[in-house]
Write an enzyme that holds these catalytic residues in place. Structure first.
Site, short mmCIF file in Angstrom:
data_model
loop_
_atom_site.label_atom_id
_atom_site.label_comp_id
_atom_site.label_asym_id
_atom_site.label_seq_id
_atom_site.Cartn_x
_atom_site.Cartn_y
_atom_site.Cartn_z
N MET A 177 1.64 -40.09 -49.55
CA MET A 177 1.25 -41.26 -48.77
C MET A 177 0.41 -42.22 -49.62
O MET A 177 0.71 -43.41 -49.73
CB MET A 177 0.47 -40.84 -47.53
N GLN A 263 -7.02 -42.89 -49.26
CA GLN A 263 -5.90 -42.15 -48.70
C GLN A 263 -5.74 -40.79 -49.38
O GLN A 263 -4.63 -40.32 -49.61
CB GLN A 263 -4.60 -42.97 -48.76
N THR A 264 -6.86 -40.17 -49.69
CA THR A 264 -6.82 -38.76 -50.07
C THR A 264 -6.40 -37.95 -48.85
O THR A 264 -6.39 -38.46 -47.73
CB THR A 264 -8.21 -38.29 -50.53
N TYR A 273 -8.45 -31.88 -50.28
CA TYR A 273 -9.52 -32.71 -50.87
C TYR A 273 -10.31 -31.84 -51.84
O TYR A 273 -10.84 -30.80 -51.48
CB TYR A 273 -10.44 -33.24 -49.76
N CYS A 410 11.81 -51.40 -43.32
CA CYS A 410 11.29 -52.73 -43.01
C CYS A 410 10.79 -52.73 -41.57
O CYS A 410 11.40 -52.15 -40.69
CB CYS A 410 12.32 -53.84 -43.26
#
Length: 556
Positions: A177, A263-264, A273, A410
């Site tokens: 992500m 966005q870890t 983490y 999209c």
């Protein structure tokens, strides 16, 4: 021996128009499951991990093989049930029913926490499906690029008078992500500095053209950003460093980025983490010896990072939580004002959700990039008066490398999704496309998720935690004839903090498919308009009236 680990497995989905299943409605989920584990798509394919800490496509390799075997024999009037990555039953239904129904990581609310889930996971009784990992519609980092791009564009409009020239973003995480952030940022005109503790992830993003440069020190990275801003050519830099260290050091130095986010995989403190001062090897070893110590150390580091984010916000940085629940983790660690900076959905995205606009995506089962380029052209033809969308499609073709099966995302809304889907189906029917396409979306969409720290944060009527909506969305998509439907818990923000549903449907060129597409791709985004209209948003109420939605409690 871990049944989920097998470094000898290398999964590539079949390409072309030849079937290995009995129909395209079973071939499609098979290919997309396999595509989730393509070595250029998945984060750790040897462990069945697609993205997001431990977001898997199947519970273990035995389950994966059995799913493939069942899909290859499944009839057009049968439905496979998959429970947390394990194929548990095949039942006679009908040809307009889903071929696969998936439920991942769902727990009774009182037990919906990481501790209980991890116990089940160790026993082989559960699987964390994230959002699109366990629902077989992950398309690599492109899947979140446009949403991130739209957010960064909205931030420029809101904070910088519409121009991102000379501005830079500080963030963390280059996983499946987070890896979208550097490309989305540069596409939106910013330079981007992304901290990442795993060098292989930086190298992966360099190889797939999501990151421009790698740095091994903060000074080196800042010099790259400074040079780019002076030259007027945005650059993205992957910095090999712990985000908590870097964010705190920038505060100490008095250096303030223009935008700050993260966005870890903070949603999963055990697996996602790395605590400050720890090596990857040390963390892996400690997870086997003392899980509680890992979680505690990770959350302490998150607290350091969030305190730094708050300090940077106070110094003038536009600061937002990008949906990984890092504020919650810091709050639990004693940072009482962790929620003083907003989540990205209420701050920048919710007006889009009110019109059912969200992450519409499709993949070419042929494996031929030309099929995607032809559909790009069709989108422009059918939506001629949206230069922002056209610009996105042009940039996507130029700058986004396909990962696995060629695909496109999209953001389009209620009035356009069904039109596009029916047009794609017609293109398959008349031979313009060389094989069918699958159409799906992220679970992060307007009507498919309840997540009080992300998609449904600060709802107008206070209904943030009401999860009836994604349940109804999944049931309606099942009734409407989707090819596969999924219902998950804990995606994005971790156990106990979200419930969400996914939908995928095949456009195989048949009249039956056209009927199903028309229902599913209207009803699915319409539930988002319904949900936001019910919460009192005027944009959603107006959209519902304009599109003729039958919402009995909405004032006429």
């Amino acid at each position: 021996m871990d049944k989920r680990h097998n470094p000898s497995r290398r999964i590539i989905a079949p390409h072309g128009s030849k079937l290995s299943c009995k129909s395209w409605t079973t071939e499609a989920p098979m290919r997309m499951l396999m595509n989730n584990l393509h070595p250029d798509v998945a984060e750790r394919p040897e462990d069945l991990v697609v993205y997001g800490g431990i977001g898997r496509a199947a519970r273990d390799w035995e389950c994966y093989d059995k799913i493939i075997e069942v899909l290859q024999r499944l009839e057009e009037d049968e439905t496979l049930l998959v429970q947390s990555g394990k194929p548990v039953g095949v039942f006679k239904t009908h040809n307009n029913a889903p071929r696969v129904i998936i439920a991942n990581s769902n727990l009774v609310p009182h037990w919906a926490n990481w501790e209980h889930f991890n116990e089940l996971d160790k026993k082989g009784l559960a699987m964390y499906g994230q959002m699109t990992a366990g629902s077989w519609i992950y398309i690599g980092s492109q899947g979140i690029v446009q949403g991130t791009y739209e957010t960064f564009v909205a931030m420029a409009k809101q904070h910088f008078g519409g121009s991102s020239a000379g501005k830079w973003i500080l963030t963390g995480g280059l996983g499946g992500m987070g890896g979208a952030q550097p490309l989305a940022g540069t596409m939106a005109g910013y330079s981007v500095l992304t901290c990442e503790v795993d060098e292989t992830r930086i190298d992966f993003r360099l190889r797939t053209r999501y990151v421009d440069k790698k740095a091994t020190s903060l000074d080196e990275a800042l010099a790259m950003i400074d040079e780019a801003n002076k030259s007027g050519k945005p650059v993205s830099v992957g910095l090999l460093a712990n985000a908590a260290d870097v964010f705190a050091e920038l505060v100490e130095r008095g250096i303030t980025p223009d935008v700050v986010t993260d966005q870890t995989s903070a949603h999963d403190p055990l697996n996602g983490y790395l605590p400050q001062g720890w090596s990857l090897e040390q963390a892996a070893d400690m997870r086997k010896k003392d899980e509680a110590a890992v979680v505690k150390a990770a959350k302490q580091s998150m607290a350091v990072q969030v305190k730094a984010m708050l300090a940077l916000q106070a110094a003038g940085a536009a600061t937002t939580d990008y949906g990984n629940n890092i504020r919650q983790m810091a709050f639990e660690e004693g940072v009482e004002n962790a929620f003083d900076f907003p989540g990205f959905v209420p701050a920048y995205v919710r007006p889009l959700f009110c019109e059912g606009i969200g992450p519409f995506r499709w993949a070419a089962l042929s494996g031929d990039p030309e099929d995607i380029y032809k559909t790009d052209a069709k989108v422009k033809e059918l939506i001629p008066d949206n230069p922002h969308l056209h610009n996105w499609l042009d940039m996507a073709r130029e700058r986004i490398a396909f990962q696995g099966l060629p695909s496109r995302i999209c953001w389009v809304g209620l009035k356009d999704r069904a039109r596009l889907a029916l047009a794609f189906n017609e293109m398959v029917k008349n031979g313009e496309l060389s094989a069918p396409v699958v159409i799906g979306r992220d679970h992060l969409d307007s009507g498919s998720v309840a997540s009080p720290n992300r998609e449904t944060e600060s709802m107008l009527d206070g209904s943030d935690a009401v999860s009836d909506w994604p349940l109804m969305n999944a049931l309606l998509n099942t009734a409407s004839g989707a090819t596969w439907v999924s219902l998950h818990h804990g995606g994005g923000v971790g156990m106990g903090f979200s419930q969400h549903s996914g939908v995928v449907i095949v456009a195989d060129g048949t009249d039956d498919a056209a009927a199903r597409l028309g229902r599913v791709l209207w009803n699915d985004p319409a539930t988002g308009v319904m949900r936001h209209a019910d919460a009192g948003y005027d944009i959603a109420k107006n959209c519902a009236k304009e599109q003729g939605l039958d919402l009995p409690m909405l004032e006429k």
